[in-house]
Structures are given as structure tokens and as C-alpha cells.
Design an enzyme around this catalytic site. Structure first.
Site, PDB file in Angstrom:
ATOM      1  CG  HIS A   1       0.355   8.910  -6.919  1.00 46.82           C
ATOM      2  ND1 HIS A   1      -0.776   9.193  -6.208  1.00 46.82           N
ATOM      3  CD2 HIS A   1       0.178   9.521  -8.118  1.00 46.82           C
ATOM      4  CE1 HIS A   1      -1.594   9.930  -6.946  1.00 46.82           C
ATOM      5  NE2 HIS A   1      -1.038  10.139  -8.104  1.00 46.82           N
TER       6      HIS A   1
ATOM      7  CG  HIS B   1      -1.797   1.165   1.375  1.00 52.06           C
ATOM      8  ND1 HIS B   1      -3.147   1.107   1.104  1.00 52.06           N
ATOM      9  CD2 HIS B   1      -1.549   2.439   1.744  1.00 52.06           C
ATOM     10  CE1 HIS B   1      -3.668   2.311   1.296  1.00 52.06           C
ATOM     11  NE2 HIS B   1      -2.720   3.139   1.688  1.00 52.06           N
ATOM     12  CD  GLU B   2       1.476   3.611   3.651  1.00 51.10           C
ATOM     13  OE1 GLU B   2       1.654   4.659   3.007  1.00 51.10           O
ATOM     14  OE2 GLU B   2       0.443   3.374   4.305  1.00 51.10           O
TER      15      GLU B   2
HETATM   16 ZN   LIG Z   1      -2.976   5.209   1.911  1.00 49.18          ZN
END
Ligand SMILES: [Zn+2]
Length: 700
Positions: free
Chosen positions: A499, A492-493
Site C-alpha cells: 500500500h 499482513h505487514e
Molecule cells: Zn495491520
């Protein structure tokens, strides 16, 4: 994920005044960074450097903005918007260093300086936002934006700057501005009081057990923790509290039904007991002040105000979104509850299944059904292997590579540093990874950046990205073995990090993760999908002792167990979403009974008979003390997006480079330069639907 200027955590009241008159000549924050890639010189910066540096930079920025406003030339993008973007740049960078440090490696000195600097920044930003003369110039640029031959990104930046000022009250008259500031000040006090009350309610209740028989069912580790809590509270026996690590396992494992009921009722009546920590009045005040604020700014409700700047756009759309999901998941949830009820009966429960029984019997049913425990998968997730697996996944998808280096200064020896290169071997980003818990680091996991990507006037700045976690530490006899949940968190991180790393925009305030809040979790959550893909697990998940690959049937159990009671879980999330929307969609002053209001809002999603005194709202800190007002739906919204986007990988191969390229070019590189729906459609070819999420959760 968090943003530097919005998440300010201050807890300590120590103040240090010793550096008020400090000489600023040797302040590393005010000199160019002479480090590899101009990374932050953590080894040189001391707590006493921040306050003078902020003072100087804010004064500089203020005088430049003054000049900008008095410029006699007609306002243009170049002479109005670009300087604004540049002037706050140094300040944002220093703020991100300080706030990140306050989260990852804090100290009384750092906490004290954060407390001093935060109001300075709020005031600095606040003044810019409501400056009428500045707003006049910005408005002129805004009105002429389509005639000035500007790029799409530049037009977007104008729109965002204009909107942001307007939404902060820049075009109100002086009396209204004053009123707005008063409301905001009242609100910030009430938000704080709300969370203090919840904290007090959490801390005031203790279930003190002195009879060993009342511990039946609890695992040894829970009993140990309860004994320790009793000791710190200087009471006999064992203490169960309303803190999550104590409350949740007790509800799951304790076979003492009366005690479960007692604990459940204590937990679910927090803030609703008519004592000095009661939050009912505060809720009414917050809701009414938010409505007043929205009205002053020209909106009919607070949710209308908030959602205007979200992918979801409007309250009606959010309500339809929640209702559609509810219509699908309710029958599943009901079935799941009956299944547990039946199981409970067979296991000897004579009464009706109550909410305080659900977790207990569910846990037993789950282990009977899947014969699966966390401990079984951990040996396959040695941290070093997981790092290889995740970096390898990024290489397979995007061609990027990671090189661990030792020449970048860090704030703690645990932090690992990497240079990241793109598919052509060109430098892309600096990457910091800080995996383990320690004193001075807050809980949870997050991604952050120490330097944003930008490319103003052809000067490309590549970003410095960081992820922090609190993953299981190695011991003397064992390496760091992650739980499945930790692997998901890492993915997730890391998705947020991608991004940030791929960001390729001109202006930093549109770069990377600077997107609408209900869009920002797409790049992160999509990565979690790989966690249950056998073809990816095969690339790294080997037993740390035997080197054997993770068996297929274990992976299958993982997937099945993940979807256990997904209808019930969905209804639970929707309950919070409906309550949030109801509170923030009121259009006239509310002076009714908060419990009645809540009951009405969540009636449809309830799966158990109503328990008197039970209240969600009075302890709902997300919306009354955090940043989730009219935004709780965002959790589910992002799940719909990530499942829908991942379905394209599923259809074309989970390592498909073309799909990855499209995802990168349409979404990851673009940051906030366009409306998120536009970006999404560029990737997928159509708007997202909840079909993929329902399929993935087995609700179809
Ligand atoms: Zn998040």
C-alpha cells in the site's frame, strides 16, 4: 500498521538536558541527507539531535503559517492548502524517524527525547487546528472548491483539511474552545489512569502453586515459565499471572478445574473489584466527557462523531453490520459450545460446562479432530524461503522485483534493505525489513514509512517503507523457522508495505496508508488469504532439511484447523463490538450501573450463564485507553472487505495479473484521494457483502 503522529509510546522518565544549548550547525537532521535515495542517515543521527531540530523546524513552520494567514490575496488552494501540506512535511519526516526508532530500537535517551518532543508536536498541531484566522481562509477555499478548476484529489484535500479543523473545534467560540481543550485534557488523563488500573490489576494477581500435583496437564514449557515467574517474584514454587502468555496456556491445559475457575474469575473481574484500581467510575466519566465533546462539536453521540470519518459512516450502519453477522454466527456458536459440552461430558465432566472449562476441552477436542500441531508446519517455513515466497508473490501479481543492497544506512545490523523496482524496471521504493526480536524493540509487528510518497509540483518522491516483526530467531543448530501465524503476520505487514510502495498521489497526507481506519486493513488482510493457497505454498514451502514440498494433507489440516469454532470466535468479537457501540452511542449523561449497562448491550451474544463480577468494560483498554472507541467493529469490517476482495482472485486465479492490476490501480495507488467505498466499487464493481467471509469461515 501505525501512523507516526498518532502512536506515541513513552515509558521512561529519564530526562537529559545536556544538549539544550547545542550547536545546530552539524545536526544531520537539519542538513540534506547525502545517502542513497536520500534515505535516513541512521549512522549519523544521535538522540541529542532531535530536540533542537524539532524546535527549529517548528519555529520555521509557525512563521510561515503566520505569513500565510496575513496574506492579503484572496485565499486559494495554492496559497493556503499547499503551503500547509508542505510546512508540516519536514516535521512529519523527523517525527516518523524518531517514533519509529522509539518502537524498533529504543534506548533511555530516545525515550527521553520522545517524551520531550511529543507534547511539542501535539501543541504545534493543536494550534494550527484551532487557529480561527487560518480556518477562515480554509473555509473560503472549501466553499469555492468546485468552482476553481481543481482536480478530484485537490478537492478531497481541501475537504479533509476543512473537516479536520472543524472536527478539532476551529469554528467554535473562545469559551467553547477552552471547554473542548479542558475535556481533551481530562480525557487523556482518564485514559491513562484506566490503562494504569488495568496494568495494576494484571500485576497484582498471582496464582501461586506450591503443590506439584496442581500443575497437571500443563506442558513442560508452561511449567518452566511459571517457575521462572515465581523466581522473579521471589516466591516459592510456580506463579501463574494474568498476562496473556501465562493466562491463556493455563486455561487451555490445566486439568485443575478449581484453579481454572479461580484464574478465570480473576481475569474477568479486572477493574471491577471495588478496590483502588476500580474502573467503573472512570468509565462513566470517559463516556460522559466524550458525549459532551461530541455535543459541543454538534453531534448527538460520540459514535456519530467518530463514524462520520469512517467507511461505515454512521452508528446505525455499524449496528446493522454487527447484527447481520450475529444472526448468522449465533447458531454456529451455540452448536460449537454444545459440541464441547458433550465432549466434556464424555471426558468425565459432571457439572455444566462453564466458561473456565471451554478453552480446556476445546483444545482437547481440536487435537482429537485434526491431529495437527504448529510444530508440524514450521520446518516448511524457513525465513529465507518465506521471504522468497512473499517477494515472488508480489512479482507474480504486480511484476515488481526486489534487490537486496548494502549501501543504505540502518539503525541495527539486523535490518535488511532492498531496492524495489516496478514491472518496467523503474525504481519504486526503498524497503527495510527488520524481522527478529531484541531488547529495545517493542512486541508485535508493524509497517511504517520513513518517507512518504508525494508528487507536488511534478517532483516525484518515492517512499521509504519498513516492516518490523518479532519472528522466531535462528539458533546455533536451526535456521529461523516461522510458525504459520508468523507467516500470516509477515504477509499482513507486507500488504501494508505494498500500500505504501505503490502509492501514487500528489499530496503526502493522502498518500499510501493515509486512509480511513476501517479501510486501512484491507490491503494487509487480503494478503493473508494466500497463506492457505497450495499453489502459492508450492512455490517456496519446502522442508528446510529434506527439501520436500509441504504435503497437501497438511495444508488441508491447516485450513480446517483455522476455521475451528469460527462461530464462537465471531460471537466473541461481536460482543466487544456491541459493548463498544453501546458505550459510545449514549445520548444523555450516564450515571447508571456500568455492569447492568454492559449486560444489556451484550445479552444477545452471550453463550454462557452470567458470572457475577465478570465485566468486559472495566478492562477494555482498546476503547477506554486506546484509539478504538466506536471503532472495535473495524476488525470484522476489514475481514468482510478482505474476504470479498479476495473472492475476485479466487474466481479468476490467485495469480491473475489483471485482477491484481485493478486492485493496485483502484486501491493501492490511490491512498486517501477518494472515499474508500468509491475506490472499492472501482475495484469490485459493487459494494462488499459479508457472503465471502461467511463462506471462508465455514458459516454458511
Ligand atoms: Zn495491520
Amino acid at each position: 500498521m501505525k501512523r507516526a503522529l498518532t502512536l506515541i509510546l513513552t515509558t521512561c522518565l529519564v530526562t537529559l538536558n545536556t544538549y539544550a544549548n547545542m550547536n545546530t550547525d552539524n545536526n544531520p537532521l537539519l542538513s540534506p541527507f547525502n545517502t542513497a535515495y536520500q534515505t535516513t542517515p541512521f549512522d549519523l543521527i544521535k538522540a541529542e539531535h532531535y530536540e533542537p531540530a524539532f524546535k527549529i523546524k517548528i519555529a520555521e513552520a509557525n512563521s510561515k503559517i503566520k505569513k500565510l494567514i496575513s496574506n492579503k490575496d484572496n485565499p486559494t488552494f495554492q496559497n493556503t492548502i499547499v503551503p500547509l501540506e508542505k510546512e508540516s512535511d519536514d516535521i512529519s519526516r523527523m517525527a516518523s524517524i524518531l517514533f519509529n526508532l522509539n518502537s524498533a530500537e529504543t534506548s533511555p535517551e530516545i525515550q527521553a527525547v520522545t517524551q520531550k518532543v511529543s507534547p511539542m508536536l501535539t501543541q504545534f498541531m493543536g494550534k494550527i487546528n484551532v487557529n480561527s484566522k487560518l480556518f477562515k481562509r480554509v473555509t473560503e477555499v472549501y466553499n469555492n472548491r468546485f468552482q476553481s478548476g481543481l482536480t478530484e484529489e485537490e478537492i478531497r484535500l481541501i475537504e479533509i483539511t476543512y473537516k479536520n479543523m472543524k472536527r478539532n473545534g476551529a469554528d467554535l467560540n473562545l469559551a467553547e474552545k477552552k471547554q473542548l481543550i479542558q475535556i481533551q485534557m481530562k480525557l487523556s488523563k482518564l485514559n491513562l489512569k484506566f490503562s494504569e488500573n488495568v496494568l495494576a490489576e494484571n500485576n497484582n494477581f498471582v496464582l501461586n502453586i506450591t503443590n506439584k500435583e496442581e500443575l497437571t496437564g500443563l506442558p513442560e514449557s508452561v511449567i518452566e515459565a511459571a517457575a521462572l515467574t515465581a523466581k522473579t517474584k521471589k516466591i516459592e514454587g510456580w506463579a501463574i499471572t494474568l498476562q496473556v502468555p501465562s493466562y491463556v496456556p493455563f486455561m487451555k491445559y490445566s486439568s485443575n478445574r478449581a484453579l481454572r475457575e479461580k484464574l478465570y474469575k480473576a481475569y474477568n473481574s479486572r477493574g471491577n473489584q471495588g478496590n483502588r484500581n476500580d474502573n467503573n467510575k472512570i468509565i462513566r466519566e470517559i463516556v460522559n466527557l466524550r458525549l459532551e465533546m461530541a455535543n459541543i462539536l454538534g453531534y448527538k453521540s460520540y459514535s456519530e462523531y467518530v463514524l462520520e470519518e469512517r467507511m461505515a459512516e454512521a452508528p446505525e450502519k455499524v449496528m446493522k453490520f454487527l447484527t447481520d453477522l450475529h444472526n448468522v454466527s449465533k447458531p454456529y456458536a451455540q452448536k460449537e459450545v454444545s459440541e464441547v459440552s458433550e465432549f466434556a461430558k464424555k471426558s468425565g465432566l459432571e457439572d455444566e460446562l462453564m466458561p473456565w472449562d471451554f478453552s480446556f476441552y476445546s483444545e482437547k477436542l481440536k487435537s482429537q479432530k485434526f491431529g495437527f500441531s504448529e510444530e508440524m508446519v514450521k520446518p516448511y517455513f524457513k525465513l529465507e524461503n518465506v521471504i522468497d515466497g512473499i517477494f515472488g508473490l508480489a512479482t507474480k501479481l504486480y511484476g515488481i522485483t526486489f534487490k537486496q543492497v548494502n549501501n543504505i544506512p540502518v539503525y541495527h545490523p539486523d535490518v535488511k534493505t532492498y531496492e524495489v523496482y516496478d514491472e518496467n524496471g523503474k525504481f519504486l521504493s526503498v524497503f527495510y525489513a527488520d524481522f527478529h526480536p531484541r531488547e529495545g524493540k517493542k512486541g508485535g509487528a508493524w509497517m511504517t514509512e520513513y518517507l512518504s510518497q508525494s508528487n507536488i509540483e511534478g517532483e516525484m518522491i518515492r517512499p521509504h517503507i519498513s516492516i518490523c516483526g518479532n519472528f522466531t530467531k535462528p539458533t546455533e543448530s536451526k535456521p529461523s523457522l516461522l510458525t504459520f501465524n508468523e507467516v500470516e503476520t509477515f504477509l499482513h505487514e507486507f500488504g501494508h508495505a505494498l500500500h505504501g510502495m505503490f502509492a501514487n498521489t500528489v499530496y503526502p497526507s493522502l498518500s499510501g496508508t493515509n486512509v480511513y481506519r476501517d479501510f486501512v486493513e484491507l490491503p494487509s488482510q487480503i494478503m493473508e488469504n494466500w497463506a492457505v493457497e497450495i499453489d502459492w505454498l508450492k512455490t517456496f514451502a519446502v522442508h528446510y532439511e529434506t527439501g520436500e514440498q509441504m504435503p497437501q494433507d497438511l495444508v488441508e489440516k491447516l485450513i480446517e484447523a483455522r476455521n475451528f469454532q469460527s462461530g464462537y470466535q465471531t460471537e466473541r468479537q461481536l460482543t466487544f463490538g456491541f459493548a463498544d457501540m453501546a458505550w459510545h452511542s449514549v445520548e444523555k449523561e450516564f450515571d447508571g450501573n456500568t455492569l447492568d449497562f454492559e449486560q444489556k448491550a451484550i445479552k444477545e451474544t452471550q453463550l454462557f450463564p452470567n458470572i457475577e463480577e465478570s465485566s468486559i468494560s472495566t478492562a477494555f483498554s482498546h476503547i477506554f485507553a486506546g484509539g478504538y472507541a466506536a471503532g472495535y467493529y473495524g476488525y470484522k469490517w476489514a475481514e468482510v472487505l478482505d474476504a470479498d476482495a479476495f473472492s475476485v482472485f479466487k474466481a479468476n486465479g490467485i495469480f491473475n495479473k489483471d485482477v491484481a492490476k485493478k486492485f493496485k490501480e483502484s486501491i493501492l495507488e490511490k491512498g486517501g484521494t477518494a472515499n474508500p467505498m468509491e475506490l472499492y466499487i472501482k475495484f469490485k464493481g459493487e459494494e462488499p457483502s459479508n457472503k465471502a467471509l461467511l463462506e471462508r469461515s465455514g458459516l454458511n
